[in-house]
Design an enzyme around this catalytic site. Structure first.
Site, PDB file in Angstrom:
ATOM      1  N   TYR A 157      35.385  69.248  21.328  1.00 20.64           N
ATOM      2  CA  TYR A 157      36.145  68.069  20.861  1.00 20.64           C
ATOM      3  C   TYR A 157      37.517  68.479  20.321  1.00 20.64           C
ATOM      4  O   TYR A 157      38.485  67.726  20.402  1.00 20.64           O
ATOM      5  CB  TYR A 157      35.318  67.314  19.812  1.00 20.64           C
ATOM      6  N   LYS A 164      41.138  62.684  14.843  1.00 18.42           N
ATOM      7  CA  LYS A 164      40.235  61.738  14.164  1.00 18.42           C
ATOM      8  C   LYS A 164      40.261  61.965  12.636  1.00 18.42           C
ATOM      9  O   LYS A 164      40.111  61.012  11.872  1.00 18.42           O
ATOM     10  CB  LYS A 164      38.801  61.871  14.699  1.00 18.42           C
TER      11      LYS A 164
HETATM   12  P1  NAP Z   1      37.686  53.603  26.667  1.00 14.51           P
HETATM   13  O1  NAP Z   1      36.973  52.429  27.183  1.00 14.51           O
HETATM   14  O2  NAP Z   1      38.204  54.572  27.683  1.00 14.51           O
HETATM   15  O3  NAP Z   1      38.844  53.148  25.673  1.00 14.51           O
HETATM   16  C1  NAP Z   1      39.919  54.002  25.293  1.00 14.51           C
HETATM   17  C2  NAP Z   1      41.172  53.179  25.420  1.00 14.51           C
HETATM   18  O4  NAP Z   1      42.326  53.874  24.949  1.00 14.51           O
HETATM   19  C3  NAP Z   1      41.475  52.826  26.895  1.00 14.51           C
HETATM   20  O5  NAP Z   1      41.594  51.430  27.006  1.00 14.51           O
HETATM   21  C4  NAP Z   1      42.796  53.528  27.146  1.00 14.51           C
HETATM   22  O6  NAP Z   1      43.615  52.868  28.092  1.00 14.51           O
HETATM   23  C5  NAP Z   1      43.399  53.447  25.761  1.00 14.51           C
HETATM   24  N1  NAP Z   1      44.598  54.289  25.660  1.00 14.51           N
HETATM   25  C6  NAP Z   1      44.718  55.625  25.820  1.00 14.51           C
HETATM   26  N2  NAP Z   1      46.013  55.991  25.682  1.00 14.51           N
HETATM   27  C7  NAP Z   1      46.714  54.852  25.436  1.00 14.51           C
HETATM   28  C8  NAP Z   1      48.090  54.546  25.214  1.00 14.51           C
HETATM   29  N3  NAP Z   1      49.034  55.523  25.193  1.00 14.51           N
HETATM   30  N4  NAP Z   1      48.463  53.259  25.000  1.00 14.51           N
HETATM   31  C9  NAP Z   1      47.542  52.264  25.001  1.00 14.51           C
HETATM   32  N5  NAP Z   1      46.212  52.476  25.221  1.00 14.51           N
HETATM   33  C10 NAP Z   1      45.822  53.754  25.431  1.00 14.51           C
HETATM   34  O7  NAP Z   1      36.728  54.496  25.728  1.00 14.51           O
HETATM   35  P2  NAP Z   1      35.963  54.173  24.359  1.00 14.51           P
HETATM   36  O8  NAP Z   1      34.941  55.236  24.258  1.00 14.51           O
HETATM   37  O9  NAP Z   1      35.564  52.740  24.298  1.00 14.51           O
HETATM   38  O10 NAP Z   1      37.079  54.509  23.267  1.00 14.51           O
HETATM   39  C11 NAP Z   1      37.457  53.610  22.228  1.00 14.51           C
HETATM   40  C12 NAP Z   1      37.579  54.373  20.909  1.00 14.51           C
HETATM   41  O11 NAP Z   1      36.267  54.785  20.500  1.00 14.51           O
HETATM   42  C13 NAP Z   1      38.414  55.647  20.968  1.00 14.51           C
HETATM   43  O12 NAP Z   1      39.169  55.761  19.780  1.00 14.51           O
HETATM   44  C14 NAP Z   1      37.362  56.742  21.021  1.00 14.51           C
HETATM   45  O13 NAP Z   1      37.835  57.989  20.537  1.00 14.51           O
HETATM   46  C15 NAP Z   1      36.341  56.129  20.093  1.00 14.51           C
HETATM   47  N6  NAP Z   1      35.012  56.730  20.151  1.00 14.51           N
HETATM   48  C16 NAP Z   1      34.356  56.836  21.322  1.00 14.51           C
HETATM   49  C17 NAP Z   1      33.106  57.427  21.361  1.00 14.51           C
HETATM   50  C18 NAP Z   1      32.373  57.608  22.661  1.00 14.51           C
HETATM   51  O14 NAP Z   1      31.453  58.427  22.724  1.00 14.51           O
HETATM   52  N7  NAP Z   1      32.721  56.875  23.710  1.00 14.51           N
HETATM   53  C19 NAP Z   1      32.505  57.891  20.173  1.00 14.51           C
HETATM   54  C20 NAP Z   1      33.204  57.756  18.973  1.00 14.51           C
HETATM   55  C21 NAP Z   1      34.455  57.174  18.968  1.00 14.51           C
HETATM   56  P3  NAP Z   1      43.668  53.433  29.611  1.00 14.51           P
HETATM   57  O15 NAP Z   1      42.334  53.171  30.201  1.00 14.51           O
HETATM   58  O16 NAP Z   1      44.781  52.667  30.212  1.00 14.51           O
HETATM   59  O17 NAP Z   1      43.970  54.907  29.518  1.00 14.51           O
END
Ligand code: NAP
Length: 266
Positions: A157, A164
């Site tokens: 990570y 984070k």
């Molecule tokens: P996700 O569906 O891929 O969402 C991440 C989002 O971030 C995407 O919509 C992506 O857009 C957007 N993004 C990245 N760079 C960007 C930029 N420069 N400007 C605007 N948007 C941008 O994945 P997710 O897992 O739901 O992630 C949401 C949050 O949850 C994140 O903060 C992640 O770290 C957190 N999280 C996830 C997990 C897990 O296991 N999935 C666990 C803990 C926390 P594009 O698709 O256009 O790149």
């Protein structure tokens, strides 16, 4: 039966890519409780998917925004001011670190990749909150998404863990600044979930498998469980006294101090 009603309230969700996105699960809960929502999408590539996904919602607003660009953030909040007037909820579900940062040892992270990860994944919360603040004159609630690697080492990570940690610290400072205005700011630290962002983390399958096997509940969590807590934190009726906090939705994994390979064998 208790029914949460946030009709008449408005919110903006940053970070919905598809139906598996955590941001989408939260949006569905908010919309189900009656909120009118706006969504940001990073590039034109995603607009079609978002249009289809949000077709059933009450008059959704779709706004293009790369969160690293101040002018695009300004345009989003100008549109929100014009269309909504006031804003009650902000959901920040955005993160990015270059793939090399997950693949290479942490000490090899370049200055450029460090800056990118911090900018997209942590500064964007501050940048969005600053612009939301004038629209939250009647109070409001902001929720962002974090992960355990903010405070413990999770192999691979790396840089995103540092980002984070900055995000969680930013939550506390924002909560202090915005508290007198009745705006609450919190983070949910979610266990591993299969999303597009997760797929780009090398070693994610092991993170997912280990969390499912060794968490207190002996299972992985779901997007809906994260969204349930997000709704509680967003709605004053339920989470009104909570701010500056990071709350885990990870089936208890973060609180373990020792793992027994085969539970029951001591
Ligand atoms: P996700 O569906 O891929 O969402 C991440 C989002 O971030 C995407 O919509 C992506 O857009 C957007 N993004 C990245 N760079 C960007 C930029 N420069 N400007 C605007 N948007 C941008 O994945 P997710 O897992 O739901 O992630 C949401 C949050 O949850 C994140 O903060 C992640 O770290 C957190 N999280 C996830 C997990 C897990 O296991 N999935 C666990 C803990 C926390 P594009 O698709 O256009 O790149």
């Amino acid at each position: 039966m208790y029914t949460l009603d946030v009709s008449g309230k408005t919110g903006v969700v940053f970070g919905v890519t598809n139906q598996r996105s955590i941001g989408w699960a939260i949006a569905e809960k908010l919309a189900g409780a009656g909120a009118r929502l706006a969504f940001s999408y990073q590039g034109e590539r995603l607009k079609g998917t978002l249009e289809k996904l949000t077709a059933g919602l009450q008059d959704p607003l779709l706004l293009q925004c790369d969160v690293t660009r101040d002018a695009e953030l300004d345009a989003v909040f100008e549109a929100l001011s014009r269309e909504f007037g006031t804003l009650d909820f902000l959901v920040h579900a955005v993160a990015f670190a270059p793939p090399a940062t997950f693949e290479r040892p942490f000490y090899e992270v370049s200055r450029e990749d460090w800056t990118t990860a911090l900018d997209v994944s942590a500064y964007s919360l501050v940048a969005a909150a600053r612009r939301a603040q004038p629209l939250m004159q009647r109070g409001g609630s902001i929720v962002t998404l974090s992960y355990l690697a903010a405070e413990r080492v999770v192999p691979h990570y790396n840089m995103m863990g540092v980002a984070k940690a900055a995000l969680e610290a930013s939550v506390r400072f924002l909560a202090y600044d915005l508290g007198p205005q009745g705006v609450r700011v919190n983070a949910i630290s979610a266990g591993p979930l299969r999303t597009v962002a997760a797929r780009s983390i090398s070693g994610f399958s092991s993170m997912f498998e280990v969390a499912g096997k060794l968490s207190m509940l002996k299972r992985n969590i779901t997007q809906e469980e994260v969204a349930g807590l997000a709704l509680a934190l967003l709605a004053d009726d339920l989470g009104g006294g909570v701010t500056g906090e990071t709350i885990y939705v990870d089936a208890g994994y973060h609180a373990m101090g020792m793992f027994l390979e085969a539970p029951g064998q001591e």
